[in-house]
Write a protein that holds these residues in place. Structure first.
Motif, PDB file in Angstrom:
ATOM      1  N   ILE A 122     -26.333  23.948  -3.267  1.00  0.00           N
ATOM      2  CA  ILE A 122     -25.725  25.606  -3.716  1.00  0.00           C
ATOM      3  C   ILE A 122     -24.632  25.570  -3.572  1.00  0.00           C
ATOM      4  O   ILE A 122     -23.842  26.311  -4.468  1.00  0.00           O
ATOM      5  CB  ILE A 122     -26.532  26.320  -2.385  1.00  0.00           C
ATOM      6  CG1 ILE A 122     -27.876  26.521  -3.049  1.00  0.00           C
ATOM      7  CG2 ILE A 122     -26.239  27.885  -2.467  1.00  0.00           C
ATOM      8  CD1 ILE A 122     -29.143  26.966  -1.729  1.00  0.00           C
ATOM      9  N   GLY A 123     -23.543  25.423  -2.624  1.00  0.00           N
ATOM     10  CA  GLY A 123     -22.447  25.658  -3.125  1.00  0.00           C
ATOM     11  C   GLY A 123     -21.092  25.064  -3.802  1.00  0.00           C
ATOM     12  O   GLY A 123     -20.125  25.657  -4.697  1.00  0.00           O
ATOM     13  N   PHE A 124     -22.145  24.074  -4.749  1.00  0.00           N
ATOM     14  CA  PHE A 124     -21.049  23.687  -6.216  1.00  0.00           C
ATOM     15  C   PHE A 124     -21.595  25.220  -7.281  1.00  0.00           C
ATOM     16  O   PHE A 124     -20.714  25.226  -8.162  1.00  0.00           O
ATOM     17  CB  PHE A 124     -21.836  22.186  -6.493  1.00  0.00           C
ATOM     18  CG  PHE A 124     -21.188  20.805  -6.224  1.00  0.00           C
ATOM     19  CD1 PHE A 124     -19.777  21.379  -5.163  1.00  0.00           C
ATOM     20  CD2 PHE A 124     -21.552  19.686  -5.730  1.00  0.00           C
ATOM     21  CE1 PHE A 124     -19.478  19.811  -4.492  1.00  0.00           C
ATOM     22  CE2 PHE A 124     -20.650  18.928  -5.490  1.00  0.00           C
ATOM     23  CZ  PHE A 124     -19.746  19.062  -5.502  1.00  0.00           C
ATOM     24  N   GLU A 125     -22.818  25.224  -7.032  1.00  0.00           N
ATOM     25  CA  GLU A 125     -23.538  26.211  -8.056  1.00  0.00           C
ATOM     26  C   GLU A 125     -22.610  27.763  -7.961  1.00  0.00           C
ATOM     27  O   GLU A 125     -22.359  28.231  -8.788  1.00  0.00           O
ATOM     28  CB  GLU A 125     -25.071  26.489  -8.279  1.00  0.00           C
ATOM     29  CG  GLU A 125     -25.558  24.800  -8.664  1.00  0.00           C
ATOM     30  CD  GLU A 125     -25.276  25.096 -10.218  1.00  0.00           C
ATOM     31  OE1 GLU A 125     -26.360  25.880 -10.601  1.00  0.00           O
ATOM     32  OE2 GLU A 125     -24.896  24.416 -10.498  1.00  0.00           O
ATOM     33  N   VAL A 126     -22.035  27.721  -6.906  1.00  0.00           N
ATOM     34  CA  VAL A 126     -21.724  29.541  -6.452  1.00  0.00           C
ATOM     35  C   VAL A 126     -20.207  28.673  -6.930  1.00  0.00           C
ATOM     36  O   VAL A 126     -19.649  30.142  -7.523  1.00  0.00           O
ATOM     37  CB  VAL A 126     -22.279  29.452  -4.945  1.00  0.00           C
ATOM     38  CG1 VAL A 126     -20.876  30.719  -4.873  1.00  0.00           C
ATOM     39  CG2 VAL A 126     -22.997  29.828  -4.826  1.00  0.00           C
ATOM     40  N   PHE A 127     -19.743  28.063  -6.361  1.00  0.00           N
ATOM     41  CA  PHE A 127     -18.518  27.534  -6.495  1.00  0.00           C
ATOM     42  C   PHE A 127     -17.726  27.790  -8.324  1.00  0.00           C
ATOM     43  O   PHE A 127     -17.075  28.872  -8.745  1.00  0.00           O
ATOM     44  CB  PHE A 127     -17.690  26.836  -6.009  1.00  0.00           C
ATOM     45  CG  PHE A 127     -15.952  25.987  -6.457  1.00  0.00           C
ATOM     46  CD1 PHE A 127     -15.297  26.995  -5.726  1.00  0.00           C
ATOM     47  CD2 PHE A 127     -16.001  24.791  -7.329  1.00  0.00           C
ATOM     48  CE1 PHE A 127     -13.787  26.238  -6.142  1.00  0.00           C
ATOM     49  CE2 PHE A 127     -14.612  24.438  -7.596  1.00  0.00           C
ATOM     50  CZ  PHE A 127     -13.451  25.306  -6.974  1.00  0.00           C
ATOM     51  N   THR A 128     -19.025  27.049  -8.580  1.00  0.00           N
ATOM     52  CA  THR A 128     -18.695  26.746 -10.328  1.00  0.00           C
ATOM     53  C   THR A 128     -19.265  28.651 -11.412  1.00  0.00           C
ATOM     54  O   THR A 128     -18.291  28.924 -12.103  1.00  0.00           O
ATOM     55  CB  THR A 128     -18.935  25.859 -10.900  1.00  0.00           C
ATOM     56  OG1 THR A 128     -20.179  25.896 -10.955  1.00  0.00           O
ATOM     57  CG2 THR A 128     -18.127  24.202 -10.546  1.00  0.00           C
ATOM     58  N   GLY A 129     -20.072  28.420 -10.543  1.00  0.00           N
ATOM     59  CA  GLY A 129     -20.631  29.901 -10.990  1.00  0.00           C
ATOM     60  C   GLY A 129     -18.802  31.654 -10.310  1.00  0.00           C
ATOM     61  O   GLY A 129     -18.881  32.050 -11.795  1.00  0.00           O
TER      62      GLY A 129
ATOM     63  N   MET B 122     -15.988  30.750 -10.233  1.00  0.00           N
ATOM     64  CA  MET B 122     -14.568  30.097 -10.799  1.00  0.00           C
ATOM     65  C   MET B 122     -15.055  29.693 -12.395  1.00  0.00           C
ATOM     66  O   MET B 122     -13.785  30.537 -13.596  1.00  0.00           O
ATOM     67  CB  MET B 122     -14.648  28.304 -11.154  1.00  0.00           C
ATOM     68  CG  MET B 122     -13.914  28.276  -9.154  1.00  0.00           C
ATOM     69  SD  MET B 122     -12.730  29.246  -8.739  1.00  0.00           S
ATOM     70  CE  MET B 122     -11.144  28.785  -9.279  1.00  0.00           C
ATOM     71  N   ILE B 123     -16.046  29.662 -12.556  1.00  0.00           N
ATOM     72  CA  ILE B 123     -16.123  29.466 -14.772  1.00  0.00           C
ATOM     73  C   ILE B 123     -16.635  30.264 -15.134  1.00  0.00           C
ATOM     74  O   ILE B 123     -17.251  29.940 -16.436  1.00  0.00           O
ATOM     75  CB  ILE B 123     -16.091  27.895 -15.019  1.00  0.00           C
ATOM     76  CG1 ILE B 123     -17.014  26.901 -14.447  1.00  0.00           C
ATOM     77  CG2 ILE B 123     -14.301  27.275 -14.417  1.00  0.00           C
ATOM     78  CD1 ILE B 123     -17.357  25.988 -14.918  1.00  0.00           C
ATOM     79  N   ARG B 124     -18.045  30.868 -14.532  1.00  0.00           N
ATOM     80  CA  ARG B 124     -18.590  31.470 -14.378  1.00  0.00           C
ATOM     81  C   ARG B 124     -20.067  30.409 -15.586  1.00  0.00           C
ATOM     82  O   ARG B 124     -20.741  30.846 -16.785  1.00  0.00           O
ATOM     83  CB  ARG B 124     -18.618  32.907 -15.566  1.00  0.00           C
ATOM     84  CG  ARG B 124     -17.378  33.409 -14.640  1.00  0.00           C
ATOM     85  CD  ARG B 124     -17.675  35.083 -15.881  1.00  0.00           C
ATOM     86  NE  ARG B 124     -15.979  35.779 -15.186  1.00  0.00           N
ATOM     87  CZ  ARG B 124     -16.867  37.441 -14.873  1.00  0.00           C
ATOM     88  NH1 ARG B 124     -16.993  38.002 -16.109  1.00  0.00           N
ATOM     89  NH2 ARG B 124     -15.414  37.337 -14.270  1.00  0.00           N
ATOM     90  N   ASP B 125     -20.162  29.362 -15.145  1.00  0.00           N
ATOM     91  CA  ASP B 125     -21.284  28.487 -15.257  1.00  0.00           C
ATOM     92  C   ASP B 125     -21.265  27.464 -14.470  1.00  0.00           C
ATOM     93  O   ASP B 125     -21.019  27.876 -13.153  1.00  0.00           O
ATOM     94  CB  ASP B 125     -20.113  27.669 -16.649  1.00  0.00           C
ATOM     95  CG  ASP B 125     -21.485  27.062 -17.475  1.00  0.00           C
ATOM     96  OD1 ASP B 125     -22.504  27.716 -17.697  1.00  0.00           O
ATOM     97  OD2 ASP B 125     -20.755  26.797 -18.426  1.00  0.00           O
ATOM     98  N   GLY B 126     -22.190  25.923 -14.332  1.00  0.00           N
ATOM     99  CA  GLY B 126     -22.645  25.517 -13.646  1.00  0.00           C
ATOM    100  C   GLY B 126     -24.216  25.002 -13.994  1.00  0.00           C
ATOM    101  O   GLY B 126     -24.755  25.216 -15.350  1.00  0.00           O
ATOM    102  N   LEU B 127     -24.791  24.396 -13.398  1.00  0.00           N
ATOM    103  CA  LEU B 127     -25.840  23.317 -13.526  1.00  0.00           C
ATOM    104  C   LEU B 127     -27.092  24.220 -13.972  1.00  0.00           C
ATOM    105  O   LEU B 127     -27.267  24.313 -15.063  1.00  0.00           O
ATOM    106  CB  LEU B 127     -26.598  23.009 -12.070  1.00  0.00           C
ATOM    107  CG  LEU B 127     -27.420  21.952 -13.519  1.00  0.00           C
ATOM    108  CD1 LEU B 127     -27.166  20.352 -14.545  1.00  0.00           C
ATOM    109  CD2 LEU B 127     -27.760  20.773 -12.306  1.00  0.00           C
ATOM    110  N   ALA B 128     -27.234  25.574 -12.953  1.00  0.00           N
ATOM    111  CA  ALA B 128     -28.422  26.323 -13.794  1.00  0.00           C
ATOM    112  C   ALA B 128     -28.448  27.421 -14.646  1.00  0.00           C
ATOM    113  O   ALA B 128     -28.860  27.294 -15.783  1.00  0.00           O
ATOM    114  CB  ALA B 128     -28.752  27.663 -12.130  1.00  0.00           C
ATOM    115  N   LEU B 129     -26.522  27.635 -15.239  1.00  0.00           N
ATOM    116  CA  LEU B 129     -26.534  28.334 -16.479  1.00  0.00           C
ATOM    117  C   LEU B 129     -26.096  27.780 -17.008  1.00  0.00           C
ATOM    118  O   LEU B 129     -26.568  28.225 -19.178  1.00  0.00           O
ATOM    119  CB  LEU B 129     -25.113  29.192 -15.438  1.00  0.00           C
ATOM    120  CG  LEU B 129     -25.437  30.569 -14.692  1.00  0.00           C
ATOM    121  CD1 LEU B 129     -23.715  31.099 -14.837  1.00  0.00           C
ATOM    122  CD2 LEU B 129     -25.949  31.770 -15.982  1.00  0.00           C
ATOM    123  N   ASN B 130     -25.932  26.063 -17.478  1.00  0.00           N
ATOM    124  CA  ASN B 130     -25.977  25.513 -18.420  1.00  0.00           C
ATOM    125  C   ASN B 130     -27.192  25.560 -18.708  1.00  0.00           C
ATOM    126  O   ASN B 130     -27.591  25.492 -20.348  1.00  0.00           O
ATOM    127  CB  ASN B 130     -25.518  24.478 -18.690  1.00  0.00           C
ATOM    128  CG  ASN B 130     -24.485  24.334 -19.331  1.00  0.00           C
ATOM    129  OD1 ASN B 130     -25.509  22.832 -20.149  1.00  0.00           O
ATOM    130  ND2 ASN B 130     -24.078  22.681 -19.129  1.00  0.00           N
TER     131      ASN B 130
END
Length: 186
Positions: free
Chosen positions: A151-158, A160-168
């Protein structure tokens, strides 16, 4: 983690075979820029997905978490080494599929990856190794901590770059014009 010598050889063979397939598909060993960087910060860049790790590395660690859980569920009697080999096989397959013209074109038309032309072989091999790291962490850490890290990785990349695994995954399978506008408004 306990793996047999044979399992190590198979794991290395899968990774080497993936690298050779990607190279045969026309992907460069390293960034076409001619350098190898530990990290490339700019997302919208021809150097994204070309170096050792990038903004999408957390997604590959999460793949390892998910594969650990998946193979724990569907192959509970298999050894940890066997389940890791299965995870490497799935991740290696994804790296090849992700770097086909069809998926590259899909990324460019449906996501923020407008300047994406596929991964370098170095980046794909690194992605597999980061998945292995995620798998090993999931095998050793308490479930609550593994979930918290994901969850932390997803929030962080969300953030920082408005992307992540779930959004991808969302944008690759069910593109949303609203999400795309939000991603492009950085």
């Amino acid at each position: 983690m306990t793996m047999t010598r044979t399992q190590y050889v198979i794991a290395a063979g899968l990774i080497v075979a993936t690298a050779l397939v990607l190279y045969a598909m026309g992907h460069p060993w390293i960034c076409k820029c001619g350098t190898v960087k530990l990290w490339h910060f700019q997302v919208v860049s021809s150097e994204n997905s070309q170096h050792i790790f990038d903004w999408y590395t957390p997604s590959h660690i999460i793949h390892g978490f998910l594969f650990y859980f998946l193979f724990w569920l569907i192959a509970p009697r298999a050894s940890l080494g066997t389940r890791l080999l299965l995870a490497i096989g799935v991740e290696a397959t994804w790296e090849v599929v992700e770097n086909t013209d069809y998926v590259i074109d899909r990324y460019r038309e449906a996501t923020v990856a407008l300047d994406y032309y596929g991964d370098s072989v170095l980046n794909s091999v690194s992605d597999i190794l980061f998945m292995v790291l995620g798998f090993v962490l999931a095998a050793r850490l308490p479930v609550w901590l593994t979930v918290t890290i994901a969850i932390g990785f997803e929030v962080f990349t969300g953030i920082m770059i408005r992307d992540g695994l779930a959004l991808n995954v969302l944008m690759l399978l069910w593109p949303s014009e609203t999400v795309l506008r939000w991603q492009n408004s950085r």
